[in-house]
Motif scaffolding. Sequence first.
Motif, PDB file in Angstrom:
ATOM      1  N   SER A 118      -4.178  13.519   1.314  1.00 16.98           N
ATOM      2  CA  SER A 118      -4.113  12.222   0.642  1.00 16.98           C
ATOM      3  C   SER A 118      -3.283  12.277  -0.635  1.00 16.98           C
ATOM      4  O   SER A 118      -3.149  11.268  -1.318  1.00 16.98           O
ATOM      5  CB  SER A 118      -5.537  11.738   0.315  1.00 16.98           C
ATOM      6  OG  SER A 118      -6.186  12.672  -0.539  1.00 16.98           O
ATOM      7  N   GLU A 119      -2.730  13.441  -0.978  1.00 14.71           N
ATOM      8  CA  GLU A 119      -1.982  13.580  -2.225  1.00 14.71           C
ATOM      9  C   GLU A 119      -0.654  12.850  -2.112  1.00 14.71           C
ATOM     10  O   GLU A 119       0.075  12.997  -1.137  1.00 14.71           O
ATOM     11  CB  GLU A 119      -1.741  15.062  -2.538  1.00 14.71           C
ATOM     12  CG  GLU A 119      -1.011  15.281  -3.857  1.00 14.71           C
ATOM     13  CD  GLU A 119      -0.805  16.749  -4.146  1.00 14.71           C
ATOM     14  OE1 GLU A 119      -0.234  17.067  -5.192  1.00 14.71           O
ATOM     15  OE2 GLU A 119      -1.215  17.576  -3.294  1.00 14.71           O
ATOM     16  N   ASN A 120      -0.344  12.058  -3.135  1.00 15.03           N
ATOM     17  CA  ASN A 120       0.919  11.325  -3.202  1.00 15.03           C
ATOM     18  C   ASN A 120       1.694  11.844  -4.411  1.00 15.03           C
ATOM     19  O   ASN A 120       1.217  11.768  -5.544  1.00 15.03           O
ATOM     20  CB  ASN A 120       0.657   9.818  -3.326  1.00 15.03           C
ATOM     21  CG  ASN A 120       1.932   9.016  -3.132  1.00 15.03           C
ATOM     22  OD1 ASN A 120       3.030   9.569  -3.082  1.00 15.03           O
ATOM     23  ND2 ASN A 120       1.772   7.702  -3.025  1.00 15.03           N
ATOM     24  N   TYR A 141       7.373  20.568  -4.417  1.00 15.31           N
ATOM     25  CA  TYR A 141       7.422  20.069  -3.034  1.00 15.31           C
ATOM     26  C   TYR A 141       7.130  21.187  -2.026  1.00 15.31           C
ATOM     27  O   TYR A 141       6.549  20.942  -0.972  1.00 15.31           O
ATOM     28  CB  TYR A 141       8.799  19.461  -2.760  1.00 15.31           C
ATOM     29  CG  TYR A 141       8.855  18.655  -1.482  1.00 15.31           C
ATOM     30  CD1 TYR A 141       7.903  17.676  -1.208  1.00 15.31           C
ATOM     31  CD2 TYR A 141       9.868  18.863  -0.546  1.00 15.31           C
ATOM     32  CE1 TYR A 141       7.945  16.927  -0.042  1.00 15.31           C
ATOM     33  CE2 TYR A 141       9.924  18.117   0.627  1.00 15.31           C
ATOM     34  CZ  TYR A 141       8.953  17.153   0.875  1.00 15.31           C
ATOM     35  OH  TYR A 141       9.004  16.418   2.032  1.00 15.31           O
ATOM     36  N   PHE A 201       9.361   9.123  -2.098  1.00 16.58           N
ATOM     37  CA  PHE A 201       8.523  10.109  -1.409  1.00 16.58           C
ATOM     38  C   PHE A 201       8.112   9.552  -0.057  1.00 16.58           C
ATOM     39  O   PHE A 201       7.557   8.448   0.031  1.00 16.58           O
ATOM     40  CB  PHE A 201       7.295  10.438  -2.258  1.00 16.58           C
ATOM     41  CG  PHE A 201       6.348  11.394  -1.580  1.00 16.58           C
ATOM     42  CD1 PHE A 201       6.692  12.723  -1.402  1.00 16.58           C
ATOM     43  CD2 PHE A 201       5.114  10.956  -1.115  1.00 16.58           C
ATOM     44  CE1 PHE A 201       5.814  13.607  -0.777  1.00 16.58           C
ATOM     45  CE2 PHE A 201       4.245  11.832  -0.487  1.00 16.58           C
ATOM     46  CZ  PHE A 201       4.602  13.158  -0.318  1.00 16.58           C
ATOM     47  N   ASP A 202       8.441  10.279   1.011  1.00 22.30           N
ATOM     48  CA  ASP A 202       8.075   9.891   2.373  1.00 22.30           C
ATOM     49  C   ASP A 202       7.282  11.038   2.979  1.00 22.30           C
ATOM     50  O   ASP A 202       7.782  12.166   3.103  1.00 22.30           O
ATOM     51  CB  ASP A 202       9.340   9.619   3.200  1.00 22.30           C
ATOM     52  CG  ASP A 202       9.011   8.965   4.542  1.00 22.30           C
ATOM     53  OD1 ASP A 202       7.821   8.985   4.924  1.00 22.30           O
ATOM     54  OD2 ASP A 202       9.940   8.465   5.202  1.00 22.30           O
ATOM     55  N   SER A 203       6.054  10.789   3.378  1.00 21.29           N
ATOM     56  CA  SER A 203       5.152  11.833   3.861  1.00 21.29           C
ATOM     57  C   SER A 203       4.961  11.801   5.373  1.00 21.29           C
ATOM     58  O   SER A 203       4.115  12.535   5.886  1.00 21.29           O
ATOM     59  CB  SER A 203       3.788  11.711   3.181  1.00 21.29           C
ATOM     60  OG  SER A 203       3.195  10.451   3.486  1.00 21.29           O
ATOM     61  N   GLU A 204       5.691  10.959   6.103  1.00 25.26           N
ATOM     62  CA  GLU A 204       5.495  10.819   7.530  1.00 25.26           C
ATOM     63  C   GLU A 204       6.382  11.815   8.284  1.00 25.26           C
ATOM     64  O   GLU A 204       7.569  11.955   7.976  1.00 25.26           O
ATOM     65  CB  GLU A 204       5.793   9.386   7.979  1.00 25.26           C
ATOM     66  CG  GLU A 204       4.846   8.361   7.401  1.00 25.26           C
ATOM     67  CD  GLU A 204       5.173   6.968   7.885  1.00 25.26           C
ATOM     68  OE1 GLU A 204       6.260   6.797   8.474  1.00 25.26           O
ATOM     69  OE2 GLU A 204       4.348   6.069   7.692  1.00 25.26           O
ATOM     70  N   THR A 246       0.472  21.262   3.554  1.00 20.43           N
ATOM     71  CA  THR A 246       0.501  20.278   4.630  1.00 20.43           C
ATOM     72  C   THR A 246       0.800  20.931   5.973  1.00 20.43           C
ATOM     73  O   THR A 246       0.212  20.557   6.998  1.00 20.43           O
ATOM     74  CB  THR A 246       1.544  19.192   4.323  1.00 20.43           C
ATOM     75  OG1 THR A 246       1.268  18.637   3.036  1.00 20.43           O
ATOM     76  CG2 THR A 246       1.506  18.085   5.368  1.00 20.43           C
ATOM     77  N   LEU A 259       4.556  10.686  -5.553  1.00 22.47           N
ATOM     78  CA  LEU A 259       5.391   9.672  -6.177  1.00 22.47           C
ATOM     79  C   LEU A 259       5.003   9.469  -7.638  1.00 22.47           C
ATOM     80  O   LEU A 259       3.826   9.286  -7.967  1.00 22.47           O
ATOM     81  CB  LEU A 259       5.267   8.354  -5.411  1.00 22.47           C
ATOM     82  CG  LEU A 259       6.229   7.239  -5.820  1.00 22.47           C
ATOM     83  CD1 LEU A 259       7.665   7.654  -5.519  1.00 22.47           C
ATOM     84  CD2 LEU A 259       5.879   5.941  -5.087  1.00 22.47           C
ATOM     85  N   TYR A 274       3.406  21.601  -1.803  1.00 21.73           N
ATOM     86  CA  TYR A 274       2.851  20.505  -1.005  1.00 21.73           C
ATOM     87  C   TYR A 274       3.110  20.744   0.482  1.00 21.73           C
ATOM     88  O   TYR A 274       2.234  20.510   1.329  1.00 21.73           O
ATOM     89  CB  TYR A 274       3.483  19.181  -1.455  1.00 21.73           C
ATOM     90  CG  TYR A 274       3.223  18.028  -0.517  1.00 21.73           C
ATOM     91  CD1 TYR A 274       2.015  17.332  -0.548  1.00 21.73           C
ATOM     92  CD2 TYR A 274       4.197  17.641   0.406  1.00 21.73           C
ATOM     93  CE1 TYR A 274       1.781  16.283   0.329  1.00 21.73           C
ATOM     94  CE2 TYR A 274       3.966  16.589   1.278  1.00 21.73           C
ATOM     95  CZ  TYR A 274       2.762  15.914   1.239  1.00 21.73           C
ATOM     96  OH  TYR A 274       2.524  14.880   2.100  1.00 21.73           O
ATOM     97  N   ASN A 283       1.306  10.980  11.322  1.00 23.25           N
ATOM     98  CA  ASN A 283       0.830  10.949   9.936  1.00 23.25           C
ATOM     99  C   ASN A 283      -0.141  12.087   9.700  1.00 23.25           C
ATOM    100  O   ASN A 283      -0.941  12.427  10.561  1.00 23.25           O
ATOM    101  CB  ASN A 283       0.147   9.611   9.641  1.00 23.25           C
ATOM    102  CG  ASN A 283       1.128   8.458   9.690  1.00 23.25           C
ATOM    103  OD1 ASN A 283       2.288   8.605   9.330  1.00 23.25           O
ATOM    104  ND2 ASN A 283       0.645   7.302  10.162  1.00 23.25           N
TER     105      ASN A 283
END
Length: 834
Positions: free
Chosen positions: A14-16, A32, A106-109, A39, A18, A35, A9
């Motif tokens: 912390s940005e989401n 994207y 949205f999946d950030s993992e 990241t 979705l 982002y 993770n």
Amino acid sequence: MRDSFMIVNHEGQSENLLGMVVNSEEEAYKLYNEYAMQTGFSIRKNKIIYSKNGIRQREYVCSKEGFPRDKNPCEIKKVNRLETRTGCKASIKFTIENGEWKVTSFDSEHNHELAKAEQRQFLRSNRKITDAYSGVIKTFKEAGIRTINAYSYLAEENGGFANIGFTRRDCYNLVNKEKLKTVEAGDAQSLVNHFKKRQAEDPLFFYAIQVDQENRMTNFFWRDGRSRIDYDSFGDVVCFDTTYRTNRYNMICAPLVGINHHWNNVLFGCAFLLDETTVSFTWLFETFIESMGNQKPKMIFTDQCQAMINAIKLVLPETSHRLCLWHISKNAAIQLRSHYGHPAFKSRFNKILYGCETEAEFNSCWDGLIRDYNLAGDKWLKSLYEIREKWCPVFSLNIFSAKMKASSRSESTNNVFHNMTTTTMSLTEFVLHYETAGKKMREEELEEDFRCNQGAPPKIVQHSGILRHAASIYTRKIFYLFELEFASTLGVKIEEVNHDGDIHTFALIEEDHQRVRTVQFNSLDNVVTCSCKMFESLGLLCRHALRVINVKNITQIPAQYILKRWTKDAKKDSASCKYATSSSMSKEMSVTLRRNELMRSVYDIFSKSAATTRHTEMCKMKVKEMVELIEDDMANLNMERVVDANNDGLIDESETTTNGDGLKKSSHDDLPILDPPYVRQKGITNKRIKYNLEKRKRRAPKDVTRSKKVTRGKPSKNFDQTPQVASSCKHISTPMDVNLSEQLTMKELSKDFAHTQHDINYCDGTLPKGVNISDQVFSSLGMPLCNVSNHFQQFNKNPLFTWKDGSSNSSFKRMLQNNDHLTQDSLNSMKLNS
């Protein structure tokens, strides 16, 4: 196991995304990607779902999504790439409703390590060369600046390599991609397309291409409109040199160079030749004279080549042909090496080349050299004496030559090309570099014209009428040459030896010299002639004639002794000048020029806006509004063009084309021109390079009998005398210097050689008269010979040859490479095995 992976993770983000909404696919990708850049991972496009109204869903995933495919053990890859797929589940999905792109999944993992902040510049999706940067790199490359220097410049402008947005490799890939665009239709065809484009821009542009029977380019020549103007003014002397080769086909680069009124080189055109034959040179000279309005030069300088001499006799019989004295001196050092090393001999030989002024003096010096050094039987000197009219200046003093004695003018131009070209460069690239070099040379000429028109050069004598007159009409360089002759009159003694009416005869001698010059002066029309013939050969009055003019109190140069080609107005009344103005001014500026103009205009605005944060944000906002305005206008403009095209009907340009005369012709007649064949350089062999141990001579055992020397068959005289007919036969010839230990007869190797999958046939399926198939000798069987078709205009009477790759018998080839000789026993055993 593929199903067992670690979930990592990202704690610092912390940005989401979705629920976020954008308006287009481009904005969705940009959202994207930004982002991902923050990241520390790269993205790629994945699934797309369509509906009746267009795109329904769009998915972007991490670049490490999925797993690598199983490798095929039989497949051999040229490049082994890294296996980056780890089955990462990070992704984003957009759903399109009513024109809005909304993030619905949205999946950030991630299951892999993310890139550090200083490494994010290398992320693939983050690397992009913008149009602005691309234009800067192209401009640098066109200016001759290296790619690495352009990349370093952009890094300096952006505060470091990490802020550019692409890597050095991306920069090189862009340059290589632009190179490939220039030859995307094939090297030869791309060159033809470039010539057609130049002809459309310049009404005086001229080019000619010669192809062979297979429609492969063999010879070509081109020149632009400015070269035609220069030739009208300075085409009395031409230098032609063919000693330069620098392209991937090893063709001969042959620039035609002259001298302008600033004593600098001027380009008349350039040609590439496949070979150095009489037919090739004849075609080139005929094409060159035709492109210049059938105006022939007074003198042409070349190197010593018999094929070139024959072509000049045929095409330019009235032009004086002179050979380069530098090449003769170089050959003398080789042919007369036992004598040329002595200073006395070299001094006397150089006097024959450069110092004689009369035929009697030349004959006396020549006979003395032959007699004193016992060289009466030297064949090279005999052949040199037979063509003495072509290299000794004594025999051409009455012809204007600009005092040139060598083809160094053309060679210096070749040096310019050599500094900016490579042996792997395509023909199209070379032509572009040639045009760049021509622009630089013409820019120097323009600067010299400006200097000459801004003022008069300084004079050693301020109150001399002749010098004042010369400074007002001659260019700076020519004035300095004239001033040198004028100053040298102070060391000339004069004596009038005859007076017959208006004709006065003077004898002049320079101090510390014994040679007496004779000058005749006609006081009625101011006609002056000197025995040194300097005006006839250079176009400037000599010191002897100027001494007489001073004695006669003449304060201006007589009009008949002002050669226009040396004056400031040398090109003023040229018939082609009116076309130059129209062709030099482009109707529409190129994209590069418009971009550079805009950059210069907004540079001050950006500099002022960068002073404070408030003004920077204000400038960004206005630039964004301007970009949106331009994009909307371009979209409307494209829509109008589509509507107009549908109303008027589209014209299929593939059906008809237009030639230079404005006449339409069918495109089916325009067959694509193929690339020229590769010409192997002289002195290069296809044999394997042996090691030092292999080069040592080995003594044969006493009980071993070497293979007997075979008899070489002599083909019939009528065997290859049909160059007009396209023959597919393969003519096999035996080199005269083949080592006996590497020769095998046809009888002994016919079966083994059959595995090479190459048929050996003669014309019409029959052998030439007097040739026995058992007597044919083959050398280096790993590379069979094949025939290259002759040119349409009969370049060579004999067919051209080239090496053709083919599968060879590896065991037999290895035996030839690892053995200096083959014994009779080994040959017999090989026959039994076959």
